[in-house]
Motif scaffolding. Structure first.
Motif: not given
Length: 173
Positions: A20-32
């Motif tokens: 959740a704290a990682a600011k990477t493109p794929a993970l951010e997309k997943l959380f958004v």
């Protein structure tokens, strides 16, 4: 039997808070664009519990294969794919980026990590954070319900309706 929807299950031993704290493109997309369950029990074999829907029995992919669905690598033609993403946020980012790159509008992704499950794709709420305590078994029931896949025979869990964009989603589909 080909399905209108495809499912990709991503499993990681990485801590959910680190993802959740990682600011990477794929993970951010997943959380958004996904629905995140942030208080998932971590006792026992979380992967097994999430894929079976109970303490033991057949997995989601066993039930799918038995019903004639194609279970294969996510890079090949499939109805369901299983990805082992490693134990670091970087490894999860790499695996998730690969999955999202080849995913279409009908692809459902479920990321299962320590203390975290994120559902992404058609039928799931976007940008929703659910802090209610849940058991990992909800993954099997919820994915089966939304994707119109068979539920593992011994599944004891309920669908996580809080993760859906509408509790009556299936009626409106």
């Amino acid at each position: 039997m080909a399905s209108e929807k495809q499912v990709v299950l991503i499993f990681s031993m990485c801590d959910g808070a680190a993802l959740a704290a990682a600011k990477t493109p794929a993970l951010e997309k997943l959380f958004v664009k996904g629905a995140a369950l942030t208080n998932v029990a971590i006792d026992g074999d979380v992967k097994a519990r999430a894929s079976i829907g109970a303490k033991e029995g057949e997995t989601l992919w066993d039930a799918a294969a038995k019903a004639g669905f194609r279970v294969a690598d996510y890079k090949k033609e499939h109805d369901m794919a299983v990805v082992e993403a490693g134990a670091s946020a970087a490894a999860v980012e790499e695996a998730l980026a690969g999955v999202l790159e080849v995913s279409g509008r009908t692809t459902i992704v479920a990321l299962v990590a320590r203390g975290l499950v994120v559902f992404y794709g058609p039928g799931f709420a976007k940008g929703k954070k659910i802090e209610k305590a849940v058991q990992p078994e909800v993954v099997a029931a919820t994915v089966s319900y939304v994707a119109d896949f068979p539920v593992p025979e011994q599944c004891e869990a309920a669908v996580c309706y809080a993760a859906l964009k509408d509790v009556n989603y299936k009626l409106k589909e």
